[in-house]
Design a protein around this motif. Structure first.
Motif, PDB file in Angstrom:
ATOM      1  N   THR A 102       1.604   0.209  -3.323  1.00  0.00           N
ATOM      2  CA  THR A 102       2.295   0.820  -4.459  1.00  0.00           C
ATOM      3  C   THR A 102       2.442   2.334  -4.272  1.00  0.00           C
ATOM      4  O   THR A 102       3.445   2.926  -4.694  1.00  0.00           O
ATOM      5  N   LEU A 106       6.182   4.174  -4.293  1.00  0.00           N
ATOM      6  CA  LEU A 106       6.544   5.279  -5.186  1.00  0.00           C
ATOM      7  C   LEU A 106       7.239   6.409  -4.427  1.00  0.00           C
ATOM      8  O   LEU A 106       8.222   6.996  -4.918  1.00  0.00           O
ATOM      9  N   MET A 109      10.730   5.218  -3.544  1.00  0.00           N
ATOM     10  CA  MET A 109      11.532   5.135  -4.759  1.00  0.00           C
ATOM     11  C   MET A 109      12.063   6.515  -5.134  1.00  0.00           C
ATOM     12  O   MET A 109      13.241   6.662  -5.499  1.00  0.00           O
ATOM     13  N   LEU A 113      16.048   7.595  -5.408  1.00  0.00           N
ATOM     14  CA  LEU A 113      16.598   8.010  -6.695  1.00  0.00           C
ATOM     15  C   LEU A 113      17.021   9.480  -6.726  1.00  0.00           C
ATOM     16  O   LEU A 113      18.010   9.831  -7.374  1.00  0.00           O
ATOM     17  N   ARG A 138      20.662   4.336  -5.936  1.00  0.00           N
ATOM     18  CA  ARG A 138      20.181   4.793  -7.235  1.00  0.00           C
ATOM     19  C   ARG A 138      19.844   3.634  -8.175  1.00  0.00           C
ATOM     20  O   ARG A 138      19.150   3.834  -9.173  1.00  0.00           O
ATOM     21  N   ILE A 139      20.349   2.472  -7.866  1.00  0.00           N
ATOM     22  CA  ILE A 139      19.994   1.286  -8.662  1.00  0.00           C
ATOM     23  C   ILE A 139      18.857   0.516  -7.996  1.00  0.00           C
ATOM     24  O   ILE A 139      17.836   0.210  -8.617  1.00  0.00           O
ATOM     25  N   GLY A 141      16.672   1.374  -5.850  1.00  0.00           N
ATOM     26  CA  GLY A 141      15.414   2.091  -5.653  1.00  0.00           C
ATOM     27  C   GLY A 141      14.352   1.731  -6.677  1.00  0.00           C
ATOM     28  O   GLY A 141      13.150   1.772  -6.386  1.00  0.00           O
ATOM     29  N   TRP A 142      14.772   1.359  -7.899  1.00  0.00           N
ATOM     30  CA  TRP A 142      13.815   0.973  -8.940  1.00  0.00           C
ATOM     31  C   TRP A 142      13.046  -0.302  -8.581  1.00  0.00           C
ATOM     32  O   TRP A 142      12.002  -0.588  -9.172  1.00  0.00           O
ATOM     33  N   SER A 143      13.551  -1.072  -7.630  1.00  0.00           N
ATOM     34  CA  SER A 143      12.906  -2.352  -7.290  1.00  0.00           C
ATOM     35  C   SER A 143      11.772  -2.197  -6.287  1.00  0.00           C
ATOM     36  O   SER A 143      11.029  -3.149  -6.041  1.00  0.00           O
ATOM     37  N   TYR A 144      11.607  -1.018  -5.693  1.00  0.00           N
ATOM     38  CA  TYR A 144      10.654  -0.876  -4.595  1.00  0.00           C
ATOM     39  C   TYR A 144       9.203  -1.120  -5.033  1.00  0.00           C
ATOM     40  O   TYR A 144       8.411  -1.719  -4.291  1.00  0.00           O
ATOM     41  N   LEU A 204      17.888  -5.764  -7.947  1.00  0.00           N
ATOM     42  CA  LEU A 204      16.835  -5.239  -8.814  1.00  0.00           C
ATOM     43  C   LEU A 204      16.317  -6.313  -9.772  1.00  0.00           C
ATOM     44  O   LEU A 204      15.092  -6.516  -9.900  1.00  0.00           O
ATOM     45  N   ALA A 208      12.512  -8.225  -9.857  1.00  0.00           N
ATOM     46  CA  ALA A 208      11.690  -8.242 -11.072  1.00  0.00           C
ATOM     47  C   ALA A 208      11.277  -9.672 -11.408  1.00  0.00           C
ATOM     48  O   ALA A 208      10.117  -9.933 -11.774  1.00  0.00           O
TER      49      ALA A 208
END
Length: 459
Positions: A102, A106, A109, A113, A138-139, A141-144, A204, A208
């Protein structure tokens, strides 16, 4: 050669191998097939979307191999702890894997972003590719962070013999992603046509879903990975030192190796957009070819780790020899299929004739060299690492990529100005050197170690 290659119809070995390998093969097969469909959907919009997503995913590619490195190092411990029936040890390892994975996610990510254009500019100067790839990063990247959690739990479940749960979660997520990609890329059922950004949003949401299903099921089914927080955090200094000594070479190995592969892609992209599009198309097909071997390699690592943990070194060596033989034979057959089917498969892509020609020539090289690449993966990832010999894997993997492959790629592109397929062939020479060195190490038997002793005093 008889000291290396051996195969007998051993019912116990084959049943154990394919019981573990089959769910992994199914998972990777569906994943690669549906990802190939994803690329084909974007390919209907031309070369720019294919190149943009391929280059944007270099960020995820680097992260994936860092996560794979940490998780593989953790799995070496977990498999051997499982052979000793040491549940607290397994959960301490999972806790460490989660912390390291993790943390890495981060950082990646933030890069995706905050600095997407700067990252893409490393690989290409094409403004259309950079613009499309920026929207994607930019979308996605939130899934990393979600991916990091999924990696950690999946590796622990597999190392303890539960290969079906990660498979089920992954297959569900990938199927969902492909359907949603179709709707969002082309704007079906009244949804907006988002193109590349639609593919990113589908990715993404699918990650999730995968993370939620995997973690929830791990706890509800009371698997070894379903640990209370206090057990995940029960890591003392000597245990951490043992983990770092073994797992960090794997993490460094995968990170530096993936950076080397990124340099290859940087070189291919500098030849032209058609070249990197061709490489991405060929790589998609390559991932389909590799699904069998990833499953066999992962299953072999689990089997060998369990045997060494149980003190059965001779059986571990015998299983390794049989797997090397089996993987080589299957790879020769799959390579022949690539040579036969590359023409019909390339008709599925709506890209330029030049890109198709380049992809066809790359696949020709790929078909002839697949067996040696598969053998290297089986030896290093499936055999040597599972025996705890992570430092040798680091030296040989990084030494050949950065000492042979990267210089040849840069030479071929910037000094000799060769077409992409000749550069690809030059790069493959590092695999031959790696193969010879890895075989010698395997025959020496110095790779077989009981790594659980590294953390015994805190167990």
């Amino acid at each position: 050669m008889r000291r290396i290659f051996t195969f007998q119809f051993d019912r116990v070995y084959l049943r154990a191998l394919f019981t573990l390998a089959s769910p992994i093969i199914i998972q990777n097969g569906i994943s690669s097939s549906l990802n190939a469909i994803d690329v084909m959907m974007l390919g209907q919009m031309g070369e720019v979307p294919v190149a943009a997503v391929g280059l944007a995913n270099q960020v995820f590619f680097l992260l994936t191999f860092m996560l794979f490195g940490v998780s593989s190092g953790a799995a070496i411990f977990s498999a051997q702890f499982w052979g000793k029936n040491d549940l607290p040890g397994i959960r301490r390892v999972l806790g460490l894997a989660l912390m390291f994975n993790t943390g890495a996610a981060l950082l990646f990510m933030l890069a995706a972003l905050v600095l997407p254009r700067q990252v893409l500019a490393i690989y290409t100067a094409d403004p259309a590719v950079i613009a499309a790839g920026t929207g994607y990063l930019r979308i996605v990247g939130w899934s990393y962070l979600l991916t990091a959690v999924s990696f950690s739990f999946s590796s622990t479940l597999r190392a303890t013999g539960n290969v079906r749960l990660p498979m089920a979660a992954s297959v569900l997520a990938i199927t969902f992603k492909t359907g949603l990609s179709y709707l969002l890329i082309f704007g079906k059922l009244g949804l907006p046509a988002l193109g590349v950004q639609g593919a990113a949003l589908a990715t993404l949401l699918a990650r999730a879903l995968e993370c939620t299903v995997l973690v929830t099921a791990a706890y509800r089914l009371k698997t070894p990975a379903g640990a209370p927080l206090r057990e995940l955090l029960d890591v003392r200094r000597d245990f951490l030192a043992g983990f770092l000594k073994l797992a960090m070479p794997v993490a460094v190995n995968e990170t530096l190796w993936s950076l080397g592969i990124s340099v290859y892609n940087f070189a291919y992209a500098r030849i032209g957009t058609e070249s990197i599009a061709a490489v991405n198309i060929a790589s998609t097909m390559e991932s389909l070819a590799f699904v069998i071997f990833i499953g066999i390699s992962d299953a072999t690592g689990i089997l060998i780790g369990n045997k060494i943990g149980a003190g059965e070194q001779e059986n571990a060596f015998l299983y390794a020899r049989r797997t090397i033989t089996l993987a080589t034979l299957i790879a020769l057959a799959v390579g022949a299929l690539i040579l036969l089917l590359r023409g019909p498969l390339l008709t599925l892509y709506a890209v330029s004739d030049q890109a198709i020609d380049y992809a066809s020539r790359i696949l020709l090289v790929m078909g002839f060299t697949l067996w040696v690449r598969v053998s290297n993966m089986t030896l290093i990832v499936g055999v040597l690492r599972s025996g705890g010999d992570t430092r040798f894997g680091l030296i040989v993997d990084i030494g050949t990529v950065w000492g042979v492959g990267v210089p040849l790629a840069l030479l071929g592109v910037f000094a000799l100005h060769l077409p992409v397929y000749w550069v690809y062939l030059m790069v493959m020479s590092e695999e031959v050197i790696k193969y010879v060195l890895s075989l010698r190490r395997f025959l020496s038997r110095r790779w077989m170690r009981d790594v659980t002793a590294l953390g015994q005093s805190s167990a």
